[in-house]
Scaffold this motif. Sequence first.
Motif, PDB file in Angstrom:
ATOM      1  N   GLU A  51       0.810  -1.210   0.000  1.00 35.71           N
ATOM      2  CA  GLU A  51       0.000   0.000   0.000  1.00 35.71           C
ATOM      3  C   GLU A  51       0.851   1.271   0.000  1.00 35.71           C
ATOM      4  OE1 GLU A  51      -2.879   0.083   3.123  1.00 35.71           O
ATOM      5  OE2 GLU A  51      -3.827  -1.803   2.507  1.00 35.71           O
ATOM      6  N   THR A 247      -7.371   9.893   8.293  1.00 34.61           N
ATOM      7  CA  THR A 247      -6.875  10.403   7.018  1.00 34.61           C
ATOM      8  C   THR A 247      -7.011  11.920   6.943  1.00 34.61           C
ATOM      9  OG1 THR A 247      -7.494   8.323   5.951  1.00 34.61           O
ATOM     10  CG2 THR A 247      -7.054  10.193   4.513  1.00 34.61           C
ATOM     11  N   THR A 251      -3.848  14.475   6.293  1.00 42.47           N
ATOM     12  CA  THR A 251      -3.822  15.555   5.297  1.00 42.47           C
ATOM     13  C   THR A 251      -3.351  16.860   5.924  1.00 42.47           C
ATOM     14  OG1 THR A 251      -5.700  14.485   4.201  1.00 42.47           O
ATOM     15  CG2 THR A 251      -5.185  16.749   3.557  1.00 42.47           C
ATOM     16  N   ARG A 267      -2.796   3.024   2.777  1.00 41.66           N
ATOM     17  CA  ARG A 267      -3.096   3.564   1.439  1.00 41.66           C
ATOM     18  C   ARG A 267      -3.782   4.922   1.521  1.00 41.66           C
ATOM     19  NH1 ARG A 267      -5.406  -0.676  -1.703  1.00 41.66           N
ATOM     20  NH2 ARG A 267      -3.304  -0.980  -2.511  1.00 41.66           N
ATOM     21  N   ALA A 268      -4.748   5.060   2.417  1.00 36.48           N
ATOM     22  CA  ALA A 268      -5.474   6.326   2.526  1.00 36.48           C
ATOM     23  C   ALA A 268      -4.533   7.456   2.928  1.00 36.48           C
ATOM     24  CB  ALA A 268      -6.612   6.193   3.536  1.00 36.48           C
ATOM     25  N   SER A 269      -3.625   7.182   3.834  1.00 34.01           N
ATOM     26  CA  SER A 269      -2.699   8.237   4.257  1.00 34.01           C
ATOM     27  C   SER A 269      -1.679   8.555   3.177  1.00 34.01           C
ATOM     28  CB  SER A 269      -1.997   7.831   5.563  1.00 34.01           C
ATOM     29  OG  SER A 269      -2.860   8.037   6.671  1.00 34.01           O
ATOM     30  N   ARG A 270      -1.204   7.541   2.447  1.00 34.76           N
ATOM     31  CA  ARG A 270      -0.299   7.830   1.328  1.00 34.76           C
ATOM     32  C   ARG A 270      -0.996   8.660   0.264  1.00 34.76           C
ATOM     33  NH1 ARG A 270       4.599   5.671  -0.266  1.00 34.76           N
ATOM     34  NH2 ARG A 270       4.247   7.224  -1.889  1.00 34.76           N
ATOM     35  N   ASP A 271      -2.289   8.363   0.019  1.00 38.03           N
ATOM     36  CA  ASP A 271      -3.044   9.159  -0.941  1.00 38.03           C
ATOM     37  C   ASP A 271      -3.165  10.603  -0.465  1.00 38.03           C
ATOM     38  OD1 ASP A 271      -3.365   6.869  -2.432  1.00 38.03           O
ATOM     39  OD2 ASP A 271      -5.516   6.647  -2.024  1.00 38.03           O
ATOM     40  N   ALA A 272      -3.423  10.781   0.816  1.00 42.55           N
ATOM     41  CA  ALA A 272      -3.543  12.131   1.369  1.00 42.55           C
ATOM     42  C   ALA A 272      -2.237  12.897   1.223  1.00 42.55           C
ATOM     43  CB  ALA A 272      -3.954  12.059   2.840  1.00 42.55           C
ATOM     44  N   ALA A 274       0.042  12.380  -1.040  1.00 38.41           N
ATOM     45  CA  ALA A 274       0.230  12.676  -2.463  1.00 38.41           C
ATOM     46  C   ALA A 274      -0.570  13.906  -2.885  1.00 38.41           C
ATOM     47  CB  ALA A 274      -0.175  11.466  -3.307  1.00 38.41           C
ATOM     48  N   VAL A 275      -1.787  14.037  -2.370  1.00 42.76           N
ATOM     49  CA  VAL A 275      -2.617  15.212  -2.692  1.00 42.76           C
ATOM     50  C   VAL A 275      -1.938  16.475  -2.184  1.00 42.76           C
ATOM     51  CG1 VAL A 275      -4.793  16.375  -2.125  1.00 42.76           C
ATOM     52  CG2 VAL A 275      -4.803  13.965  -2.816  1.00 42.76           C
ATOM     53  N   GLN A 278       0.978  17.439  -4.366  1.00 40.66           N
ATOM     54  CA  GLN A 278       0.562  18.036  -5.631  1.00 40.66           C
ATOM     55  C   GLN A 278       0.138  19.490  -5.439  1.00 40.66           C
ATOM     56  OE1 GLN A 278       0.879  16.827  -8.577  1.00 40.66           O
ATOM     57  NE2 GLN A 278      -0.241  18.389  -9.738  1.00 40.66           N
TER      58      GLN A 278
END
Length: 285
Positions: A51, A247, A251, A267-272, A274-275, A278
Amino acid sequence: MGPFGAVRGLPRLDRTQVMGVVNVTPDSFSDGGRWFDPDAAIGHGLALLAEGADVIDVGGESTRPGAERPDTAEELRRVLPVVRALAATGAVVSVDTMRAEVAAEAVAAGARLVNDVSGGLAEVEMLATVADLGVAYVCMHWRGHADVMQDRTVYADVVTDVLRELQDRIERARSAGVQPDQLVVDAGFGFAKTGEHNWELLRRLEELEVLGVPQLVGVSRKRFLGSLLAGPDGRPRAPDERDDATTALTTLLAWRGVWGVRVHSVRASRDAVAVVQQLQDRPSG
């Protein structure tokens, strides 16, 4: 906050690190012993790596309020096979322990970081052991073991008091030979703190920057989130239903430049993260 500090033996990233939790315990507050079997724990660690976990934190002692401690032999039996197997894949592995012997054995098995929730207070030998091992060390704010910590929640001002007590632990660690680039601090959310103490620490987390040490924040699935999300009957939301709130905090913490977050749902924290990356990667000119 930030910039992201270099910590000995760990990859230096230009973003918040995500540490995934593997509890090899029968009584964890967050997962109720789902990963107590070593093979299950290893499989869970591998899944968290898939993840996107930057670090896997393996612990063999539950620190939930009221938990009883395993003896040293049992803690070693729980964590060493998991640390060894995950480290063998090349993963960055942390051992979550308050015992110097467990720390030393886990590092010999491949761990690169010692995550000590007691900040060296549970065992006087821990700081000298970490100095000798030369590995990264998370020094957490702590006021006592799980059976007594919630009786020690009195602060004049929680942020000021935590800051002062962490400064003392850092000074003692350095006096024991722990080098500046080995140190990470953790404010100890949920440890000898009420829900409002946790929220106040989060609101004023930047005040801990004066320590000059990277910060790890561990708020994942904690009780104060369950209380915030309580249903109409007043019952706190169950631990495994607190990941969305976790999460949200990841963020905010990533936006503020915190060095690392310790979470159960990677996964949710890695997605956060990444946002946040960006949004903060603004074009020049």
